[in-house]
Scaffold this active site. Sequence first.
Site, short mmCIF file in Angstrom:
data_model
loop_
_atom_site.label_atom_id
_atom_site.label_comp_id
_atom_site.label_asym_id
_atom_site.label_seq_id
_atom_site.Cartn_x
_atom_site.Cartn_y
_atom_site.Cartn_z
N LYS A 60 3.73 -6.30 -5.22
CA LYS A 60 4.87 -6.95 -5.22
C LYS A 60 4.78 -7.49 -6.67
CE LYS A 60 2.34 -9.59 -1.67
NZ LYS A 60 1.39 -10.94 -1.22
N GLY B 67 -8.19 -14.19 10.48
CA GLY B 67 -6.56 -13.24 10.54
C GLY B 67 -5.88 -12.94 9.30
N1 HSE Z 1 -2.30 -9.70 3.10
C1 HSE Z 1 -0.18 -10.93 2.09
C2 HSE Z 1 -1.82 -11.64 1.29
C3 HSE Z 1 -0.11 -11.13 2.93
O1 HSE Z 1 -2.47 -11.48 1.33
O2 HSE Z 1 -1.22 -12.64 0.15
C4 HSE Z 1 1.72 -11.85 1.94
O3 HSE Z 1 2.03 -11.18 1.37
#
Ligand code: HSE
Length: 434
Positions: free
Chosen positions: A208, A190
């Site tokens: 980000k 997941g």
């Molecule tokens: N998909 C993102 C990660 C979730 O794996 O860092 C957290 O922002």
Amino acid sequence: MDGKKIFRIGFIGMGTVGQGVWKHLWRDRDIMQRRFGAEYELAKACVRDINKKRDIEITRQQMTGDPYSVVNDPSIDIVCELMGGTDKALELTLAALKQGKVVVSANKAVICKHGAQIFETAQKYGGKYFFEASVAGGIPIIKVLREGLVANRFSLIYGILNGTCNYILTRMERENAPYEAIVEDARRLGYVEADESLDLDGWDAAHKISILAYLAHGVWANPEKDMLVSGIRGVKLEDMHWASENDARIKLVAAARRTGNSLFVSVYPALLPMADVVANVNDVYNAVALSGDVVGRTVHIGRGAGQDATASAVIADIADAIKSLAVSAPCSLSVAKDSNLHLASLEEVSGEFYLRMEVKDEAGVLAQVASLLAGENISIELLQQKKHGVEGRVWLLLTTHECTEASINRACKKLEDSEIIFGKPFVLRIFKGL
Ligand code: HSE
Ligand code: NAP
């Protein structure tokens, strides 16, 4: 606390993150309220399917399928937008901010795409927007940039901002296992987002680093137009072996590097020297390294994703939100843009590169590769030929001396179009950190 205001918190989204926030705010309410210096109430939660079983203590009356019954409820002071996505999330966020409410969000995609509009709306209508959980999960990096390191200008911000890719790369290296097998495991556990491209093609990390670049420099870099974004899909064990033979490690590196008045914001798989702390941050962990003109170098490491790490950041924002409401403080998002700063073009950015290609095992192939690179003024530093499982083919691995991003792009296109190579060259940047 009798007679005092009780702050009412509403949620849009009660999935992984929402349930984490609810769980901790409910279970530890006594200590949280003492720390926050105020009482709160978990008022309402909006979800898509109100019949779905939740792993938290929540009553049927506290649940709704109508997000506007949270956003437009005058008794709700703080709206936690934990639903994800961009369009509906934007609509609901703006609706809450226009009523002067506080919105707390973990949604990096909506901030990256619509941050300017969200911040303007908050300012115009006296709303407040908190988004610590949007970058690097449990690492309070937004607070670090906005508050702890406010004295600084940042020549470089870089790190690991996607936990899923870090998990995949770590396991590939540790277990000498191919990408496809580990991605399959990551899916089973997941870790990989429903839209896999967000993780595997670098878009999540791009959202980000775009947010961090904005906070540090006041400039919005659009991942699709202004940034170099590539993910980890092409990484092979041949690259991992080359990295370990050369005292380096492959990481998906997100970076905002300022050189003079030019800012380059990027996400790509890169070779990091083992001496770099960031190269040693493994599994689902994130890292952010900063170089500030006043503080010098700092590195921040922690869990970048998952229920509890993300809930920790959302709860920190709720605490700040309550404090700011209690004293009627204005939203403190003031980002200074240096008017001379521009986003860099690929002609302006240079570095050293690693190229892997599958070529014909024939006389003259090496000479053609070298000549093609020389045509773009690219000089080879190291070159290695390795056995390939298929008859008549070899792997060619090489590193370059410094050249521009634009010239490496042109050279790769020419190689791809040539008769000597199968498929496309695979590129890793050789990252020079702090
Ligand atoms: N998909 C993102 C990660 C979730 O794996 O860092 C957290 O922002
Ligand atoms: P999630 O598990 O998919 O949960 C989403 C929640 O939103 C669900 O409760 C869903 O309802 C609800 N929802 C979705 N669309 C809706 C709509 N149109 N109307 C009403 N409710 C709606 O997602 P998550 O992992 O918690 O992520 C939430 C946010 O946090 C995202 O922005 C994500 O990028 C960010 N984030 C996540 C992590 C992480 O580790 N998971 C880390 C950092 C940031 P149902 O439950 O009924 O389907």
